[in-house]
Every structure is written in C-alpha cells, then in structure tokens.
Scaffold this motif. Structure first.
Motif, short mmCIF file in Angstrom:
data_model
loop_
_atom_site.label_atom_id
_atom_site.label_comp_id
_atom_site.label_asym_id
_atom_site.label_seq_id
_atom_site.Cartn_x
_atom_site.Cartn_y
_atom_site.Cartn_z
N VAL A 30 0.82 -1.12 -0.06
CA VAL A 30 -0.10 0.02 -0.05
C VAL A 30 0.83 1.34 0.02
CG1 VAL A 30 -2.18 1.30 1.19
CG2 VAL A 30 -1.72 -1.36 1.45
N PHE A 31 0.56 2.01 -0.83
CA PHE A 31 1.52 3.34 -1.10
C PHE A 31 0.65 4.55 -1.12
CE2 PHE A 31 3.46 -0.02 -3.47
CZ PHE A 31 4.91 0.25 -3.29
N ASP A 32 1.29 5.66 -0.51
CA ASP A 32 0.68 6.91 -0.47
C ASP A 32 0.35 7.53 -1.67
OD1 ASP A 32 3.03 8.21 -1.00
OD2 ASP A 32 3.11 9.01 1.19
N ASP A 33 -0.02 8.64 -1.89
CA ASP A 33 -0.14 9.26 -3.35
C ASP A 33 1.10 9.94 -4.07
OD1 ASP A 33 -0.19 11.55 -1.28
OD2 ASP A 33 -1.17 12.83 -2.60
N GLY A 34 2.10 10.02 -3.23
CA GLY A 34 3.43 10.31 -3.84
C GLY A 34 4.19 8.92 -4.26
N GLY A 35 3.65 7.73 -4.03
CA GLY A 35 4.27 6.62 -4.56
C GLY A 35 5.19 6.08 -3.28
N ASP A 36 5.02 6.58 -2.09
CA ASP A 36 5.97 6.02 -0.89
C ASP A 36 5.14 4.99 -0.30
OD1 ASP A 36 7.88 7.93 -1.23
OD2 ASP A 36 6.82 9.42 -0.38
N LEU A 37 5.75 3.77 -0.05
CA LEU A 37 5.49 2.47 0.67
C LEU A 37 4.96 2.84 1.84
CD1 LEU A 37 4.91 -0.54 0.42
CD2 LEU A 37 7.31 -0.99 1.15
N MET A 38 3.75 2.55 2.40
CA MET A 38 3.25 2.83 3.83
C MET A 38 2.98 1.69 4.52
SD MET A 38 0.56 6.12 3.27
CE MET A 38 0.58 6.11 5.16
N SER A 39 2.78 0.39 3.83
CA SER A 39 2.30 -0.90 4.50
C SER A 39 2.75 -2.04 3.44
CB SER A 39 0.75 -0.97 4.96
OG SER A 39 0.64 -1.79 5.50
N TYR A 40 3.13 -2.91 4.02
CA TYR A 40 3.46 -4.14 3.09
C TYR A 40 3.59 -5.31 3.80
CZ TYR A 40 6.60 -7.38 0.66
OH TYR A 40 7.33 -8.22 0.09
N SER A 41 3.20 -6.61 3.09
CA SER A 41 3.34 -7.90 3.85
C SER A 41 3.55 -8.90 2.70
CB SER A 41 2.29 -8.38 4.84
OG SER A 41 2.27 -9.59 5.21
N ASN A 42 4.63 -9.41 2.85
CA ASN A 42 4.77 -10.94 1.79
C ASN A 42 4.23 -12.16 2.67
OD1 ASN A 42 5.38 -12.86 0.22
ND2 ASN A 42 7.32 -12.56 0.17
N HIS A 43 2.87 -12.23 2.54
CA HIS A 43 2.25 -13.42 3.23
C HIS A 43 2.36 -14.70 2.43
CE1 HIS A 43 -0.19 -14.48 6.47
NE2 HIS A 43 -1.22 -15.07 5.74
N GLY A 44 3.66 -15.17 2.48
CA GLY A 44 3.94 -16.64 1.77
C GLY A 44 3.98 -16.61 0.31
N ALA A 101 6.56 -12.31 -6.58
CA ALA A 101 5.38 -11.78 -6.41
C ALA A 101 5.44 -10.29 -5.29
CB ALA A 101 4.45 -12.73 -5.73
N ALA A 102 6.37 -10.29 -4.51
CA ALA A 102 6.53 -9.46 -3.81
C ALA A 102 6.70 -8.07 -4.37
CB ALA A 102 7.34 -9.63 -2.49
N ALA A 103 7.91 -8.26 -5.33
CA ALA A 103 8.27 -7.15 -6.06
C ALA A 103 7.20 -6.80 -6.97
CB ALA A 103 9.61 -7.50 -6.75
N VAL A 104 6.46 -7.80 -7.32
CA VAL A 104 5.44 -7.23 -8.73
C VAL A 104 4.10 -6.40 -7.77
CG1 VAL A 104 3.61 -8.08 -10.10
CG2 VAL A 104 5.88 -9.09 -10.08
N ALA A 105 4.11 -6.88 -6.52
CA ALA A 105 2.82 -6.28 -5.78
C ALA A 105 3.27 -5.02 -5.72
CB ALA A 105 2.70 -6.90 -4.46
N GLN A 106 4.47 -4.44 -5.19
CA GLN A 106 5.02 -3.08 -4.95
C GLN A 106 5.13 -2.17 -6.18
OE1 GLN A 106 8.46 -2.59 -2.66
NE2 GLN A 106 8.12 -4.60 -1.46
N TRP A 107 5.53 -3.00 -7.41
CA TRP A 107 5.38 -2.49 -8.83
C TRP A 107 3.75 -2.15 -9.01
CZ3 TRP A 107 4.23 -5.52 -13.39
CH2 TRP A 107 4.59 -5.11 -14.65
N LYS A 108 3.16 -2.78 -8.78
CA LYS A 108 1.58 -2.50 -9.09
C LYS A 108 1.03 -1.35 -8.15
CE LYS A 108 0.18 -7.10 -10.71
NZ LYS A 108 -0.49 -8.62 -10.04
N GLY A 109 1.39 -1.59 -6.97
CA GLY A 109 0.64 -0.70 -6.27
C GLY A 109 1.30 1.01 -6.48
N ARG A 110 2.42 0.90 -6.66
CA ARG A 110 3.30 2.24 -6.58
C ARG A 110 2.62 2.74 -7.94
NH1 ARG A 110 8.42 1.40 -5.96
NH2 ARG A 110 8.43 2.14 -3.77
#
Length: 161
Positions: free
Chosen positions: A57-71, A76-85
């Motif tokens: 989860v990112f704020d409106d400036g693209g800064d990571l606010m919350s993250y979890s790699n739940h298994g 997939a973890a890198a792709v989730a960050q790519w998609k969210g940003r």
C-alpha cells in the motif's frame, strides 16, 4: 535614531501583513492505520481463498506505507510493489495502464492487480498492489480491501483532484 528604528519596524510589519498569511487547507490523506487495515483485509481474503499473496500500500506520492509478503514468492512481492506504486502515481488501475502502450514510462505497471485509492471526495490518496494469485483475484482483493476501509478505487465523475 529611535524613530528610524520604529519606522523600519512598522515598514517591515506592513510588508509581512501585505503578503498575507495563507490559510492551510486540510485535504484527505492515507494514514498508516488505514494502510495497514487495507493490507490486513486483503491478506485475510487471500488466506480464506487459499492464496499466498503479497500486498503493498502506497501513499499518493508513491511512498510505501504498508507491506506484507504473506507466503508469496519474492517475485510476487516485487510485482505487488510495482503494481501498487503505479496505481498510486498514475491514479489509474494497472488494468488500464497496461493498455497504454507506454512500457518505458517510469513506474508504470502493465499487469492487472493494482488499484488507486481515492477518498470519498475524490482526492487521490494512494494505491494498493497485490500479487501472487491470478491478476483478476489480485485486483478484486485490493478493491474489496480498499472499499472495506470506506475508500474508493475510482474517482467520482465530478472530481478531478
């Protein structure tokens, strides 16, 4: 001499007053508690469906606010960050940005699974990316989690903030 100092102070005060103090306006923003709630809701939904996902989860400036790699895998973890940003910065779902034919645009995701986050008044406040299951599930998970936080994934038609 005292009158010159006094005159200088009066002139300086007049200068400061002429510029006016601008009132600060409050605008909606994504706080850490809400970002964590979005992450946790999505993780619970994925767990219930039997999927191991990563959520970012990112704020409106693209800064990571919350993250979890739940298994999920490290990829997939890198792709989730790519998609969210991407969703946060471009303020569009990654399903849409994937159709823009702009693969070299900075931070643009070209896979479904990222959704922007808007406040109820239409103000863009962030984005969430999910990866690890099908792209359709990833997008639905992020959407449901955002809506559970009483936020929107599409801007109301009359707003353009």
């Amino acid at each position: 001499m005292k009158s010159n100092v006094f005159a200088g102070l009066v002139a300086m005060a007049a200068l400061f007053m002429s510029t006016g103090l601008q009132a600060q306006t409050m605008r909606p923003f994504l706080d850490f508690k809400t970002a964590d709630a979005i992450r946790d809701h999505c993780l619970a939904s994925a767990d219930q469906a039997g999927h191991a996902v990563a959520v970012a989860v990112f704020d409106d400036g693209g800064d990571l606010m919350s993250y979890s790699n739940h298994g999920a895998s490290p990829a997939a973890a890198a792709v989730a960050q790519w998609k969210g940003r991407s969703a946060a910065v471009y303020r569009r779902a990654t399903r849409e940005t994937a159709t823009w034919n702009a693969p070299t645009a900075p931070m643009i995701a070209t896979m479904e699974g990222g959704v922007p986050i808007f406040a109820q008044d239409g103000t863009a406040i962030g984005g969430v990316g999910v990866s690890g299951a099908s792209s359709e599930f990833d997008a639905a998970c992020g959407t449901r989690a955002t809506e559970a936080a009483n936020l929107l994934v599409t801007r109301p038609a009359s707003k353009s903030k």
